[in-house]
Design an enzyme around this catalytic site. Structure first.
Site, PDB file in Angstrom:
ATOM      1  N   HIS A  47      -7.491 106.236 114.002  1.00 54.08           N
ATOM      2  CA  HIS A  47      -6.838 104.940 113.805  1.00 54.08           C
ATOM      3  C   HIS A  47      -7.345 103.898 114.795  1.00 54.08           C
ATOM      4  O   HIS A  47      -6.629 103.515 115.725  1.00 54.08           O
ATOM      5  CB  HIS A  47      -5.320 105.107 113.917  1.00 54.08           C
ATOM      6  CG  HIS A  47      -4.735 105.886 112.783  1.00 54.08           C
ATOM      7  ND1 HIS A  47      -3.651 106.722 112.920  1.00 54.08           N
ATOM      8  CD2 HIS A  47      -5.096 105.939 111.481  1.00 54.08           C
ATOM      9  CE1 HIS A  47      -3.362 107.257 111.740  1.00 54.08           C
ATOM     10  NE2 HIS A  47      -4.228 106.813 110.852  1.00 54.08           N
ATOM     11  N   HIS A  80      -6.630 113.394 111.090  1.00 48.44           N
ATOM     12  CA  HIS A  80      -5.180 113.602 110.988  1.00 48.44           C
ATOM     13  C   HIS A  80      -4.798 114.762 110.083  1.00 48.44           C
ATOM     14  O   HIS A  80      -3.665 115.215 110.109  1.00 48.44           O
ATOM     15  CB  HIS A  80      -4.521 112.305 110.502  1.00 48.44           C
ATOM     16  CG  HIS A  80      -5.079 111.103 111.200  1.00 48.44           C
ATOM     17  ND1 HIS A  80      -6.151 110.379 110.709  1.00 48.44           N
ATOM     18  CD2 HIS A  80      -4.780 110.562 112.402  1.00 48.44           C
ATOM     19  CE1 HIS A  80      -6.458 109.411 111.560  1.00 48.44           C
ATOM     20  NE2 HIS A  80      -5.657 109.498 112.596  1.00 48.44           N
ATOM     21  N   CYS A 102      -8.431 117.585 113.329  1.00 46.71           N
ATOM     22  CA  CYS A 102      -8.464 118.135 114.688  1.00 46.71           C
ATOM     23  C   CYS A 102      -8.021 119.597 114.662  1.00 46.71           C
ATOM     24  O   CYS A 102      -7.009 119.929 114.027  1.00 46.71           O
ATOM     25  CB  CYS A 102      -7.543 117.325 115.595  1.00 46.71           C
ATOM     26  SG  CYS A 102      -7.448 118.070 117.245  1.00 46.71           S
ATOM     27  N   GLU A 132      -0.719 112.520 109.290  1.00 48.52           N
ATOM     28  CA  GLU A 132      -0.629 113.891 109.813  1.00 48.52           C
ATOM     29  C   GLU A 132       0.593 114.609 109.236  1.00 48.52           C
ATOM     30  O   GLU A 132       0.527 115.793 108.871  1.00 48.52           O
ATOM     31  CB  GLU A 132      -0.559 113.902 111.353  1.00 48.52           C
ATOM     32  CG  GLU A 132      -0.548 115.332 111.899  1.00 48.52           C
ATOM     33  CD  GLU A 132      -0.451 115.418 113.418  1.00 48.52           C
ATOM     34  OE1 GLU A 132      -0.916 114.485 114.110  1.00 48.52           O
ATOM     35  OE2 GLU A 132       0.105 116.417 113.906  1.00 48.52           O
ATOM     36  N   THR A 171       1.590 116.291 116.281  1.00 49.07           N
ATOM     37  CA  THR A 171       0.959 116.526 117.587  1.00 49.07           C
ATOM     38  C   THR A 171       1.084 115.342 118.550  1.00 49.07           C
ATOM     39  O   THR A 171       0.774 115.484 119.733  1.00 49.07           O
ATOM     40  CB  THR A 171      -0.544 116.810 117.410  1.00 49.07           C
ATOM     41  OG1 THR A 171      -1.117 115.697 116.698  1.00 49.07           O
ATOM     42  CG2 THR A 171      -0.791 118.101 116.654  1.00 49.07           C
ATOM     43  N   CYS A 201       0.133 117.966 121.397  1.00 44.73           N
ATOM     44  CA  CYS A 201      -1.119 118.487 121.960  1.00 44.73           C
ATOM     45  C   CYS A 201      -1.289 118.101 123.431  1.00 44.73           C
ATOM     46  O   CYS A 201      -0.568 117.245 123.953  1.00 44.73           O
ATOM     47  CB  CYS A 201      -2.301 117.981 121.141  1.00 44.73           C
ATOM     48  SG  CYS A 201      -2.703 116.283 121.513  1.00 44.73           S
ATOM     49  N   SER A 229      -1.608 103.645 115.154  1.00 41.78           N
ATOM     50  CA  SER A 229      -1.908 104.835 115.949  1.00 41.78           C
ATOM     51  C   SER A 229      -0.621 105.365 116.583  1.00 41.78           C
ATOM     52  O   SER A 229      -0.071 104.764 117.514  1.00 41.78           O
ATOM     53  CB  SER A 229      -2.930 104.465 117.037  1.00 41.78           C
ATOM     54  OG  SER A 229      -3.014 105.506 117.984  1.00 41.78           O
ATOM     55  N   SER A 230      -0.165 106.490 116.081  1.00 42.69           N
ATOM     56  CA  SER A 230       1.108 107.052 116.538  1.00 42.69           C
ATOM     57  C   SER A 230       1.072 107.336 118.041  1.00 42.69           C
ATOM     58  O   SER A 230       1.974 106.939 118.788  1.00 42.69           O
ATOM     59  CB  SER A 230       1.381 108.340 115.750  1.00 42.69           C
ATOM     60  OG  SER A 230       2.400 109.080 116.343  1.00 42.69           O
TER      61      SER A 230
HETATM   62  C1  2E4 Z   1      -5.329 113.188 114.727  1.00 38.44           C
HETATM   63  C2  2E4 Z   1      -4.227 113.701 115.337  1.00 38.44           C
HETATM   64  O1  2E4 Z   1      -1.918 110.461 114.866  1.00 38.44           O
HETATM   65  P1  2E4 Z   1      -2.302 109.145 115.457  1.00 38.44           P
HETATM   66  O2  2E4 Z   1      -1.761 108.001 114.614  1.00 38.44           O
HETATM   67  O3  2E4 Z   1      -1.958 109.025 116.882  1.00 38.44           O
HETATM   68  O4  2E4 Z   1      -3.886 109.134 115.299  1.00 38.44           O
HETATM   69  P2  2E4 Z   1      -5.044 108.324 116.034  1.00 38.44           P
HETATM   70  O5  2E4 Z   1      -6.182 108.244 115.077  1.00 38.44           O
HETATM   71  O6  2E4 Z   1      -4.576 107.078 116.654  1.00 38.44           O
HETATM   72  O7  2E4 Z   1      -5.437 109.296 117.228  1.00 38.44           O
HETATM   73  C3  2E4 Z   1      -6.231 110.410 117.037  1.00 38.44           C
HETATM   74  C4  2E4 Z   1      -5.510 111.537 116.407  1.00 38.44           C
HETATM   75  C5  2E4 Z   1      -5.968 112.098 115.267  1.00 38.44           C
HETATM   76  C6  2E4 Z   1      -4.390 112.063 116.964  1.00 38.44           C
HETATM   77  N1  2E4 Z   1      -3.805 113.147 116.467  1.00 38.44           N
HETATM   78 FE1  SF4 Z   2      -6.275 116.521 118.384  1.00 35.18          FE
HETATM   79 FE2  SF4 Z   2      -4.409 115.847 120.144  1.00 35.18          FE
HETATM   80 FE3  SF4 Z   2      -6.533 114.345 119.851  1.00 35.18          FE
HETATM   81 FE4  SF4 Z   2      -4.706 114.456 117.951  1.00 35.18          FE
HETATM   82  S1  SF4 Z   2      -4.437 113.604 119.993  1.00 35.18           S
HETATM   83  S2  SF4 Z   2      -6.928 114.493 117.668  1.00 35.18           S
HETATM   84  S3  SF4 Z   2      -4.094 116.601 118.051  1.00 35.18           S
HETATM   85  S4  SF4 Z   2      -6.528 116.473 120.604  1.00 35.18           S
END
Ligand code: 2E4
Ligand code: SF4
Length: 317
Positions: A47, A80, A102, A132, A171, A201, A229-230
């Site tokens: 994201h 995700h 991931c 996710e 995560t 994570c 972005s969570s």
């Molecule tokens: C996959 C899992 O999940 P989030 O919205 O935080 O994703 P972002 O793409 O911002 O960060 C990488 C990611 C990808 C984090 N956890």
């Molecule tokens: Fe993987 Fe954690 Fe990065 Fe998400 S934030 S992509 S679960 S290592």
């Protein structure tokens, strides 16, 4: 002598790219090298607009649905994760696909499957509509994973059999909020099975801990990251919850509200797991242009996690 006001920037570490993001971006770059452009990517690989735009410039095409990908071009699934139906549909169309999920998200997928095989229904702690959450819930048939987002949801959820339950989590949740939700689950369903703590994570945990370490000594926190972005949004919440009332998400330097920062002497900077370091440097440079800036690194952990890319992209050894 400098006429600029003095300011200390507390730079949180760890911040920015995690191992899952590094791997996902590498997968797209290597796929472009192997198959040439265009390579399709289902959903933003991570994201972040800057990352997505850089990959677009190399020939990646981003779409939301597999239906938008022609049969004869490779497609990559974002970091995700995706519901089981997505690789199944790609397989049915004989497509070349690469899964950039991931490995720490895949681990949760496997956990869910294992519980399901043991006859347990699942409660997922996560954010509704997040890719996710959709991907993880989509590992099992409809109705087998119930979603809770808050402690209040725990009181409302209606499992089939309270004696045959397990929980899993997204995560990138807030570590502190999740402790409370897990406690509520365990209180209402004493037989519930789950991971030791949750499935958050290492990268999420470390970035939140680093923000906590600086939140008490700063007047403002800037989190570099995207609105979708969570993990980045959770960092903003951690800042506000731990004593920094002015905590803001900024995508890059042009988003900074300089008027809101007038008179401020100590600013914290961090970046979500999907935000590249060039954007952190851009923000630091913007501060240096306006303030007599001292940068202090606040490092609360060191990370050395690395994930291999899928075999299909590895060079012959
Ligand atoms: C996959 C899992 O999940 P989030 O919205 O935080 O994703 P972002 O793409 O911002 O960060 C990488 C990611 C990808 C984090 N956890
Ligand atoms: Fe993987 Fe954690 Fe990065 Fe998400 S934030 S992509 S679960 S290592």
């Amino acid at each position: 002598m400098s006429q600029k006001p003095a300011l200390t920037l507390y730079l949180a570490a760890p911040r920015g790219f995690c191992a899952g993001v590094d791997r996902a971006i590498k997968i797209v770059e290597m796929a472009l090298q192997k198959w040439g452009a265009p390579v399709y990517v289902r959903h933003e690989i991570v994201h972040n607009k800057f990352v997505v735009d850089s990959l677009k410039a190399l020939g990646a095409v981003f779409v939301e649905e597999l239906d938008d990908v022609p049969d004869d071009r490779p497609v990559i699934f974002s970091a995700h994760g995706v519901p089981k139906s997505v690789p199944a549909a790609a397989q049915a169309r004989n497509m070349i696909w690469v899964d950039a999920t991931c490995p720490l998200v895949s681990k949760v997928h496997i956990e869910a499957e294992r519980h399901h095989e043991n006859g347990l229904q699942m409660i997922m702690i996560g954010h509704a509509g997040h890719p996710e959450t959709i991907g993880t819930m989509g590992q099992l048939p409809a109705g087998e994973v119930l979603l809770v987002e808050t402690v209040a949801d725990v009181a409302r959820v209606e499992p089939r059999d309270p004696e045959k339950l397990a929980f899993i989590t997204q995560t990138t949740l807030s570590v502190d909020d999740t402790v409370e939700i897990v406690a509520a689950l365990r209180a209402r369903f004493p037989a519930i099975i789950g991971p030791h703590k949750e499935d958050i994570c290492y990268a999420t945990t470390n970035r939140q801990a680093a923000v906590k370490a600086i939140a008490g000594q700063i007047d403002a926190l800037l989190v570099i990251g995207a609105p979708n972005s969570s993990n980045s949004r959770r960092l903003v919440e951690v800042g506000s919850a731990n004593g920094c009332a002015y905590s803001q998400l900024v995508q890059r330097a042009t988003d900074i509200d300089w008027r809101a920062l007038e008179g401020i002497r100590a600013v914290g900077i961090t970046a979500g797991a999907s935000a590249p370091e060039v954007l952190v440097n851009e923000v630091i440079d913007a501060f240096r242009a306006r303030f007599d800036t001292t940068v202090e690194l606040v490092e609360t952990a060191q990370e050395n996690v690395e994930f291999k890319v899928p075999r299909i992209l590895r060079h012959a050894e």
